[in-house]
Design an enzyme around this catalytic site. Sequence first.
Site, short mmCIF file in Angstrom:
data_model
loop_
_atom_site.label_atom_id
_atom_site.label_comp_id
_atom_site.label_asym_id
_atom_site.label_seq_id
_atom_site.Cartn_x
_atom_site.Cartn_y
_atom_site.Cartn_z
N GLY A 1 47.28 -35.47 -65.91
CA GLY A 1 47.81 -34.57 -67.12
C GLY A 1 46.40 -34.14 -67.76
N HIS B 1 42.71 -36.12 -56.65
CA HIS B 1 44.21 -35.58 -56.53
C HIS B 1 44.87 -35.75 -55.08
CE1 HIS B 1 45.29 -34.27 -60.58
NE2 HIS B 1 44.11 -33.77 -60.68
N LYS C 1 60.16 -24.06 -50.36
CA LYS C 1 61.08 -23.17 -49.63
C LYS C 1 61.30 -23.95 -48.17
CE LYS C 1 62.11 -18.85 -49.00
NZ LYS C 1 62.81 -17.91 -50.33
N ASP D 1 67.55 -18.22 -50.90
CA ASP D 1 67.65 -19.00 -51.85
C ASP D 1 69.09 -19.21 -52.63
OD1 ASP D 1 65.04 -19.44 -51.29
OD2 ASP D 1 64.45 -18.11 -53.10
N CYS E 1 44.09 -39.59 -61.48
CA CYS E 1 43.52 -39.03 -62.42
C CYS E 1 43.47 -39.48 -63.78
CB CYS E 1 43.65 -37.28 -62.14
SG CYS E 1 42.73 -36.43 -63.26
N TYR E 2 44.36 -38.62 -64.52
CA TYR E 2 44.59 -39.22 -65.82
C TYR E 2 45.38 -40.64 -65.53
CZ TYR E 2 46.65 -39.68 -70.34
OH TYR E 2 47.16 -39.71 -71.92
N GLU F 1 47.53 -35.22 -53.84
CA GLU F 1 48.83 -34.46 -53.64
C GLU F 1 48.37 -32.90 -53.20
OE1 GLU F 1 47.88 -35.38 -56.35
OE2 GLU F 1 48.20 -34.21 -58.14
#
Length: 512
Positions: free
Chosen positions: A54, A168, A368, A226, A81-82, A170
């Site tokens: 964050g 991070h 996607k 989509d 992180c945060y 991710e």
Amino acid sequence: MPQTIAVLDFGSQYTQVIARRIRECQVYSKIFHYRTTAAQLREEGVIGIILSGGPSSVLAKNAPLPDPAIFELGVPVLGICYGIQLMGHLLGGQTVPSKQREYGHGTLVIRKPGRLFAKLPRKLRVWNSHGDKVTKLPPGFSSIGTTDNSPFAAIEDRKRNFYGIQFHPEVFHTEHGVDVVRNFLVRVCAAAQDWTTKDFIAHAVADIRAKVGKSRVILGLSGGVDSSVAAALLHTAIGRQLTCVFVDNGLLRQDERETVVSLYARNFKIDLRVVDASTLFLRRLKGVSEPEQKRKIIGRTFVEVFEKSLKSIGKAKFLAQGTLYPDVIESVTIGDNPASLIKSHHNVGGLPAKMKLELVEPLRELFKDEVRAVGTALGLPREVVWRQPFPGPGLGVRVAGEVTRDRLVVLRAADAILQEEMKKNGWYWKVWQSFCVYLPVKSVGVIGDERNYADVIALRIVESKDAMTADWTRLPYDLLQHISSRITNEVHNVSRVVYDISSKPPATIEWE
Ligand code: XMP
């Protein structure tokens, strides 16, 4: 109830990316507001908690703080992180502002692999982005990884199964990031890894039903991936309560309208309303050759036609959209910051606010490739699921200069030949886009003994990962030759075919 990993959102722009990584590991996750209480999380059957990053400092006055009782739930917690700073701050250690903001790549040296770093190399290139750092470990914790900047870059409390990492995992820039996430899910939380696309669909169907009840839902169907997947998913959930509107703007490709009708109305039995507004669009485009002006006219006319079509459908409460998260992920980094990878993209901007309809966006958390997997599982054909992108303004931006019926006829015929050859040779699925552009110039050719002063068609075939950069495809010469000779032989009024060998940048993919 599926085994759920809760991602507590402290405002990181990567929160959705964490959720995506968890899905990649075939585990179900749900994003919760950071203030969600421990009792609510228990009710949700949560088997593990991830505290997201964050933008705040845990030391700030209004810093977002979780319910302290989440640390009493008896489930594993991973602070990112945060999140690690929160753990330092709330569990009896110390987090202080760092003298040096750590931003960008760093090397994590793993001191104790344990469960979080099991089977990983001892050194990882990781992505950091933080100002504060943990300077004193909370009781029960020990350091399991260090960076040049911090002896507590990765920490664990083995007894309680609490983990904190400064980097991070991710983001794509962190080596083995998804393996770190997987280790947490599987080795620490004992998640079963049985969450599949089918489960996503079942869940989404239940959510849609709960949200819309008996009300009518409208969806603007373009035939692209989509909106097509959104339509199929909504139809599975609410059947005839869904009405799809397909606007024929006169700027469609050969047989496009018929293909959409045949697939959705006849095959899927979706309530599909086709609005033929081609005359209106072409009338408004008459005499206009400036690209931005053309786009504006097409966009404005679309909204007008779409709104008008709703009147004949009757009272609807919801507008469904195939918005993805994010619609386009850019793989270029701007200023070396992976956050800038994310760009959102709205095709039908402005519609909902004006029409006072509530939004339903069943794909908004998906990327996607996940949407394609959902489409395939719902039985959509490969032609739809793997369709190349097609711009909203359609052939309106592929007839360079003024758009006229005659020019559209030539372009459609040439483009149909290109598509047919691309598919026949397997190239269609390998490239990002392949299309023809009508050029507003005439060129001299010869047929038999006759001089033939006729149109020019450009072929634009590009490879790209995200449309932000692109390179022209090195199509085999023989195939190019075959396509060119078919177009000049079969399309009346084309004397010349040229191949566009510009990359993006400096050119763009579309000509206009
Ligand atoms: P450019 O031409 O900017 O295109 O390199 C990048 C990608 O975006 C598509 N494109 C559009 N898509 N509405 C859309 O939905 C538009 O107005 C539009 N203009 C370009 C283009 O086909 C390419 O994939």
